[in-house]
Design a protein around this motif. Structure first.
Motif, PDB file in Angstrom:
ATOM      1  N   VAL A 111       0.829  -1.211   0.000  1.00  0.00           N
ATOM      2  CA  VAL A 111       0.000   0.000   0.000  1.00  0.00           C
ATOM      3  C   VAL A 111       0.867   1.266   0.000  1.00  0.00           C
ATOM      4  O   VAL A 111       0.551   2.243  -0.670  1.00  0.00           O
ATOM      5  CB  VAL A 111      -0.971  -0.014   1.223  1.00  0.00           C
ATOM      6  CG1 VAL A 111      -1.680   1.318   1.388  1.00  0.00           C
ATOM      7  CG2 VAL A 111      -1.991  -1.122   1.057  1.00  0.00           C
ATOM      8  N   SER A 112       1.989   1.217   0.726  1.00  0.00           N
ATOM      9  CA  SER A 112       2.798   2.446   0.808  1.00  0.00           C
ATOM     10  C   SER A 112       3.692   2.645  -0.413  1.00  0.00           C
ATOM     11  O   SER A 112       4.154   3.750  -0.662  1.00  0.00           O
ATOM     12  CB  SER A 112       3.611   2.464   2.098  1.00  0.00           C
ATOM     13  OG  SER A 112       4.314   1.270   2.223  1.00  0.00           O
ATOM     14  N   ARG A 113       3.921   1.587  -1.202  1.00  0.00           N
ATOM     15  CA  ARG A 113       4.869   1.757  -2.328  1.00  0.00           C
ATOM     16  C   ARG A 113       4.242   1.649  -3.708  1.00  0.00           C
ATOM     17  O   ARG A 113       4.836   2.087  -4.681  1.00  0.00           O
ATOM     18  CB  ARG A 113       5.982   0.718  -2.211  1.00  0.00           C
ATOM     19  CG  ARG A 113       6.768   0.983  -0.946  1.00  0.00           C
ATOM     20  CD  ARG A 113       8.052   0.312  -0.935  1.00  0.00           C
ATOM     21  NE  ARG A 113       8.733   0.656   0.320  1.00  0.00           N
ATOM     22  CZ  ARG A 113       9.884   0.186   0.663  1.00  0.00           C
ATOM     23  NH1 ARG A 113      10.496  -0.655  -0.113  1.00  0.00           N
ATOM     24  NH2 ARG A 113      10.447   0.533   1.798  1.00  0.00           N
ATOM     25  N   VAL A 114       3.069   1.021  -3.800  1.00  0.00           N
ATOM     26  CA  VAL A 114       2.474   0.847  -5.140  1.00  0.00           C
ATOM     27  C   VAL A 114       1.257   1.755  -5.288  1.00  0.00           C
ATOM     28  O   VAL A 114       0.356   1.728  -4.429  1.00  0.00           O
ATOM     29  CB  VAL A 114       2.073  -0.638  -5.371  1.00  0.00           C
ATOM     30  CG1 VAL A 114       1.458  -0.837  -6.755  1.00  0.00           C
ATOM     31  CG2 VAL A 114       3.266  -1.550  -5.175  1.00  0.00           C
ATOM     32  N   ASP A 115       1.241   2.545  -6.340  1.00  0.00           N
ATOM     33  CA  ASP A 115       0.108   3.438  -6.596  1.00  0.00           C
ATOM     34  C   ASP A 115      -1.163   2.616  -6.838  1.00  0.00           C
ATOM     35  O   ASP A 115      -1.144   1.648  -7.593  1.00  0.00           O
ATOM     36  CB  ASP A 115       0.378   4.298  -7.842  1.00  0.00           C
ATOM     37  CG  ASP A 115       1.303   5.461  -7.502  1.00  0.00           C
ATOM     38  OD1 ASP A 115       1.447   5.759  -6.297  1.00  0.00           O
ATOM     39  OD2 ASP A 115       1.898   6.040  -8.440  1.00  0.00           O
ATOM     40  N   GLY A 116      -2.240   3.012  -6.206  1.00  0.00           N
ATOM     41  CA  GLY A 116      -3.535   2.349  -6.423  1.00  0.00           C
ATOM     42  C   GLY A 116      -3.729   1.085  -5.602  1.00  0.00           C
ATOM     43  O   GLY A 116      -4.822   0.513  -5.578  1.00  0.00           O
ATOM     44  N   ALA A 117      -2.667   0.662  -4.913  1.00  0.00           N
ATOM     45  CA  ALA A 117      -2.770  -0.578  -4.126  1.00  0.00           C
ATOM     46  C   ALA A 117      -3.729  -0.394  -2.944  1.00  0.00           C
ATOM     47  O   ALA A 117      -4.431  -1.332  -2.549  1.00  0.00           O
ATOM     48  CB  ALA A 117      -1.400  -1.001  -3.624  1.00  0.00           C
ATOM     49  N   ASN A 118      -3.746   0.833  -2.416  1.00  0.00           N
ATOM     50  CA  ASN A 118      -4.638   1.127  -1.286  1.00  0.00           C
ATOM     51  C   ASN A 118      -6.091   0.800  -1.642  1.00  0.00           C
ATOM     52  O   ASN A 118      -6.780   0.069  -0.925  1.00  0.00           O
ATOM     53  CB  ASN A 118      -4.484   2.609  -0.935  1.00  0.00           C
ATOM     54  CG  ASN A 118      -5.035   2.908   0.442  1.00  0.00           C
ATOM     55  OD1 ASN A 118      -5.972   2.261   0.885  1.00  0.00           O
ATOM     56  ND2 ASN A 118      -4.464   3.865   1.122  1.00  0.00           N
ATOM     57  N   ASN A 119      -6.526   1.364  -2.783  1.00  0.00           N
ATOM     58  CA  ASN A 119      -7.914   1.120  -3.211  1.00  0.00           C
ATOM     59  C   ASN A 119      -8.162  -0.366  -3.446  1.00  0.00           C
ATOM     60  O   ASN A 119      -9.218  -0.893  -3.094  1.00  0.00           O
ATOM     61  CB  ASN A 119      -8.221   1.904  -4.487  1.00  0.00           C
ATOM     62  CG  ASN A 119      -8.381   3.387  -4.195  1.00  0.00           C
ATOM     63  OD1 ASN A 119      -8.574   3.774  -3.039  1.00  0.00           O
ATOM     64  ND2 ASN A 119      -8.274   4.210  -5.216  1.00  0.00           N
ATOM     65  N   ALA A 120      -7.181  -1.026  -4.042  1.00  0.00           N
ATOM     66  CA  ALA A 120      -7.343  -2.461  -4.345  1.00  0.00           C
ATOM     67  C   ALA A 120      -7.531  -3.262  -3.051  1.00  0.00           C
ATOM     68  O   ALA A 120      -8.403  -4.134  -2.971  1.00  0.00           O
ATOM     69  CB  ALA A 120      -6.131  -2.962  -5.116  1.00  0.00           C
ATOM     70  N   VAL A 121      -6.736  -2.927  -2.029  1.00  0.00           N
ATOM     71  CA  VAL A 121      -6.836  -3.673  -0.761  1.00  0.00           C
ATOM     72  C   VAL A 121      -8.172  -3.370  -0.084  1.00  0.00           C
ATOM     73  O   VAL A 121      -8.822  -4.274   0.459  1.00  0.00           O
ATOM     74  CB  VAL A 121      -5.640  -3.357   0.178  1.00  0.00           C
ATOM     75  CG1 VAL A 121      -5.823  -4.009   1.534  1.00  0.00           C
ATOM     76  CG2 VAL A 121      -4.339  -3.837  -0.451  1.00  0.00           C
ATOM     77  N   MET A 122      -8.610  -2.108  -0.145  1.00  0.00           N
ATOM     78  CA  MET A 122      -9.903  -1.749   0.461  1.00  0.00           C
ATOM     79  C   MET A 122     -11.050  -2.478  -0.255  1.00  0.00           C
ATOM     80  O   MET A 122     -11.987  -2.948   0.382  1.00  0.00           O
ATOM     81  CB  MET A 122     -10.135  -0.230   0.415  1.00  0.00           C
ATOM     82  CG  MET A 122      -9.294   0.558   1.404  1.00  0.00           C
ATOM     83  SD  MET A 122      -9.452   0.041   3.122  1.00  0.00           S
ATOM     84  CE  MET A 122     -10.797   1.034   3.685  1.00  0.00           C
ATOM     85  N   ILE A 123     -10.952  -2.551  -1.580  1.00  0.00           N
ATOM     86  CA  ILE A 123     -12.001  -3.260  -2.344  1.00  0.00           C
ATOM     87  C   ILE A 123     -11.970  -4.752  -1.973  1.00  0.00           C
ATOM     88  O   ILE A 123     -13.014  -5.381  -1.774  1.00  0.00           O
ATOM     89  CB  ILE A 123     -11.819  -3.036  -3.871  1.00  0.00           C
ATOM     90  CG1 ILE A 123     -12.190  -1.578  -4.208  1.00  0.00           C
ATOM     91  CG2 ILE A 123     -12.674  -4.011  -4.697  1.00  0.00           C
ATOM     92  CD1 ILE A 123     -11.784  -1.111  -5.586  1.00  0.00           C
ATOM     93  N   ALA A 124     -10.762  -5.302  -1.842  1.00  0.00           N
ATOM     94  CA  ALA A 124     -10.631  -6.719  -1.452  1.00  0.00           C
ATOM     95  C   ALA A 124     -11.268  -6.952  -0.079  1.00  0.00           C
ATOM     96  O   ALA A 124     -11.964  -7.955   0.137  1.00  0.00           O
ATOM     97  CB  ALA A 124      -9.163  -7.125  -1.434  1.00  0.00           C
ATOM     98  N   ALA A 125     -11.052  -5.986   0.844  1.00  0.00           N
ATOM     99  CA  ALA A 125     -11.644  -6.113   2.185  1.00  0.00           C
ATOM    100  C   ALA A 125     -13.173  -6.102   2.075  1.00  0.00           C
ATOM    101  O   ALA A 125     -13.862  -6.894   2.731  1.00  0.00           O
ATOM    102  CB  ALA A 125     -11.175  -4.974   3.078  1.00  0.00           C
ATOM    103  N   GLY A 126     -13.682  -5.227   1.220  1.00  0.00           N
ATOM    104  CA  GLY A 126     -15.129  -5.153   0.990  1.00  0.00           C
ATOM    105  C   GLY A 126     -15.661  -6.471   0.442  1.00  0.00           C
ATOM    106  O   GLY A 126     -16.713  -6.968   0.862  1.00  0.00           O
TER     107      GLY A 126
END
Lengths: 112, 231
Positions: B115-130
């Motif tokens: 999440v801290s190094r890859v752009d857009g990874a934050n959203n991807a992880v949040m969507i995965a959590a959803g």
């Protein structure tokens, strides 16, 4: 004697103590035993008893099991080690409390 | 020879259906109250041997006070919730063993780095959590329905707790992520540690909730076996 106003704080201890003594008890049995042992002075209503039993079961002071009795299922409660410890400590607390009350009201034991 | 009148199967069925109508929906509590009522009726018959079942029943039901089973049912709901959250807490406590903590810490570190190094990874992880949470809802519904098939559509206390617990957990997660005010929300979601912890919490909760429904299934199967023995 109306025991309602006094009983609330003692209900958990009464239930644990009786189950500890009898080994295994069910709801109706508890209400009858309390009435018998207190010569009718203490009456536990169903509305007070079952929530306490379920609370003690949740707190793992009691454990419950269903068994067949008279052609129907019955839920029996037994004391757990946690419940056993509570019985021991509450007996000491109760004695202290009763001693305090005795002093406060200047009560004398009934003469025979 | 004892001539004591006893409650028969038809009368027991009546007591079960009456309790169900009075909102005693969980089979474990209903069995207990039916037994209590049956004992009260039998004790009444000992004093009034000629009284018919319904009259005796209405007389003993009066002893439950003007609110009848309402107090018991309400307090049972509270006990049910406590039992459920205790189960969830025990799952998390049981998770605190060296191999599981190590595995969780490794996953957390990986997600944090991602999440801290890859752009857009934050959203991807949040969507995965959803998506994990949506799976958790379907899993709960499926296991809940499957449990209801065990004993003539009956449910027990733990099943009720799982359904309500999942709702509350979802609500809390919703509040944290989408309803904490725009600034706070953006701030929280932007934090890599929050995203990693959020994902892990949802995964663990899904496993804990499913585990409790499995436990509810075991309890129902045991009850079914005992009901078959008692006839």
């Amino acid at each position: 004697m109306s025991s309602k106003k006094y009983i609330k704080g003692f209900l958990e201890d009464i239930v644990l103590h009786l189950i500890g003594q009898e080994g295994e008890m069910y709801g109706y049995d508890l209400t009858k035993r309390v009435e018998e042992l207190s010569n009718g002075a203490i009456k536990i209503t169903e509305g007070a008893l079952y929530p306490i039993l379920h609370k003690l079961e949740n707190e793992e002071k009691l454990t419950a099991t269903f068994k067949e009795a008279n052609g129907r299922l019955r839920k029996y409660y037994t004391l757990t080690p946690i419940g056993g410890k509570k019985v021991e400590t509450s007996a000491i607390d109760l004695l202290d409390f009763l001693g305090g009350l005795q002093q406060l009201f200047n009560l004398q034991p009934a003469s025979k | 020879m004892s001539t004591e009148r006893k409650i028969g199967p038809k009368e027991l069925a009546y007591l079960h259906s009456y309790c169900k109508k009075k909102d005693i929906v969980y089979i474990d509590l209903r069995i207990e109250l039916v037994d209590h009522l049956a004992e009260l009726i039998q004790a009444r018959w000992a004093e009034h041997p000629n009284e018919d079942f319904k009259t005796a029943f209405h007389n003993v039901y009066k002893s439950f006070g003007i609110f009848g089973f309402l107090t018991i049912a309400e307090q049972h709901q509270a006990a049910m919730q406590k039992r459920y959250w205790r189960g969830i807490w025990q799952f998390f406590k049981g998770w605190l063993t060296p191999p599981k903590v190590l595995a969780t810490a490794s996953i957390f570190s990986l997600l944090y780095l991602l999440v801290s190094r890859v752009d857009g990874a934050n959203n991807a992880v949040m969507i995965a959590a959803g998506l994990v949470f949506i799976t958790s809802i379907f899993l709960t519904i499926w296991q809940y329905q499957s449990n209801k098939n065990i004993l003539h559509r009956e449910k027990n206390m733990l099943m009720g707790g799982s359904k309500q617990g999942l709702f509350w957990f979802g609500y809390i997660m919703w509040l944290i992520t989408f309803n904490s005010g725009p600034t706070a929300r953006e701030h929280m979601i932007e934090l890599p540690w929050f995203t990693a912890a959020f994902f892990i919490t949802i995964c663990l909760f899904t496993a804990a909730n499913y585990g409790l429904l499995k436990k509810a299934k075991k309890e129902l199967l045991l009850l079914k076996e005992k009901l078959a023995v008692s006839g």
